[in-house]
Structure formats: structure tokens, C-alpha cells
Design a protein around this motif. Sequence first.
Motif, mmCIF file in Angstrom:
data_model
loop_
_atom_site.group_PDB
_atom_site.id
_atom_site.type_symbol
_atom_site.label_atom_id
_atom_site.label_comp_id
_atom_site.label_asym_id
_atom_site.label_seq_id
_atom_site.Cartn_x
_atom_site.Cartn_y
_atom_site.Cartn_z
ATOM 1 N N THR A 59 -4.348 4.586 0.332
ATOM 2 C CA THR A 59 -3.631 4.392 -0.885
ATOM 3 C C THR A 59 -4.974 4.198 -1.772
ATOM 4 N N GLY B 209 2.022 2.605 -3.182
ATOM 5 C CA GLY B 209 0.553 2.863 -4.192
ATOM 6 C C GLY B 209 0.554 1.744 -5.059
ATOM 7 N N SER C 279 0.894 -1.378 0.333
ATOM 8 C CA SER C 279 0.220 0.050 0.054
ATOM 9 C C SER C 279 0.824 1.117 -0.501
#
Length: 251
Positions: free
Chosen positions: A44, A15, A12
Motif C-alpha cells: 500500500t 489504500g 491497507s
Amino acid sequence: DTAVQCLLQSISRQGLWSESIRILKRFQPYLEDLTSVTPTVITTLAKSHRWMHGLGVITQLSKSSVALDTTHYNLAILCYGGLRQWENAYSLTLHSNRQSLDADVYTYAIGANAMLWNGKWQLALEIARDLCPFEGNSAIASAHLKALVASGKSADALEYFKNQFEPRHKGTASLLASLLLLLVGTPEHREHALDIIATMEARGIRFSPKAAWARDQILGRHSSEHVPLSIANNNSTASSSASSSSSHLFE
């Protein structure tokens, strides 16, 4: 469980929202054990503008009898704002305020900004000025100033800016640029506008095309920047698209 949590947190933070969803889907029966990392996953998703996915995660958590905390509520407000469902974002902000859900300063800052994204500066001002019990916090002060800028009340915005930001020489680049745009065509505030320009230049802040246009107007220069007819999106009402919140984690 610990290994899955670490994996989710790592993915996370990079990204990789689609991978986060894939892992959550695989371990959905054990979602209750992953509560501590779900805020990272939802954040995210929000940063990737996957608002519906983010709301889906929160919905699944509530269905799993997980006690949602302040962070989950804040993220739900954020996702509703991103989906242009400002009524839901506003309602949840009020709910957090009234139901003693340990609302923190970010509850109000996110709620106010969600209203601003949707062109509801009056509600943003209500949240930042009237509902929020926290004072001296830069996040809520920024939201308050943005709402004043969006209202078009240059004198009020300048007064608030001087009281809240100038003593500490704070203010983000976007905030200063927004204030500068507001001061175009207000010769009575030219001295303050010049101070803002000097501050931005001293801090090495890059002028966006709109801010550069405003600077040139205030300085009486010929501007090479072409600004849209709507100089700022302050008074535009965002379209209320997007369907109601998803009840499924992966829709």
C-alpha cells in the motif's frame, strides 16, 4: 493480535496508508507478531509512492529479529527503485540471486523494472535475460521486452515480441504502445506496426497521446496530438535524488 492484523489488512487494502502507519506505530512493540500483514502494508505504501515509509517498515522488521521472506525482499527492491536508488535495487536483486533467498520470478521482474524506471535498460536486460531462471512468465517477459524497447533495437524487440507474446495474443496496453513508438520511422517494420495497431483497436485499448501520435505517423495521417520532443522516456536517466534508506519506521 488477530484483530490488529485484520484491521491493518482491511485499512491497507483500502489504500489508507497514513492510517496503516498510525496503527503500526501504536503497535510497534508487537511488530514481530504482525509479520504476516506487513507485506500488504508495504505494498500500500509503495502504491502511494511512500517508498521511504515502506523501507522503514522493512528496516524495523529486520531490527525486530524477524526473518524476512522473499516478499519483503521484493518490496525492498521496489521501494529502492521508486526512490531512484537503482544501485541498491540492483545490488539487492543480485543478492537475492546469489544467496539462495528463494528469489521468485517477481524478484527479477521488479528488479528489471526498477532499472527501467531509472533509465538503466542494460541492467534491466541483464536481469531479465541473463539472471532470471524462470521462462514463460508474462511478468519477466514484459520486463525483457521493455528493456529491448528502451534499447532502441527495433528488430530485436519485434522478434522477442513475436516469440513471446503473439502466440498467446498477450501484451499490456502500455507494452503495445511502447513497441508502437519504437517502430515510428522504421518502414521495414510497417507490417508489424499495422498488426499492433489492429490488435490495440480490436481489444478496445485507448491510445494515449503518444501512442496516437505514433499510430498516425505510421498510417501517414496528420496527427492532432502534440508529442514532447522526447517521444519516450526510454533513454533518459532518472535523477538520483532521495536520501539513503530510512532507519526509522515513520520518517
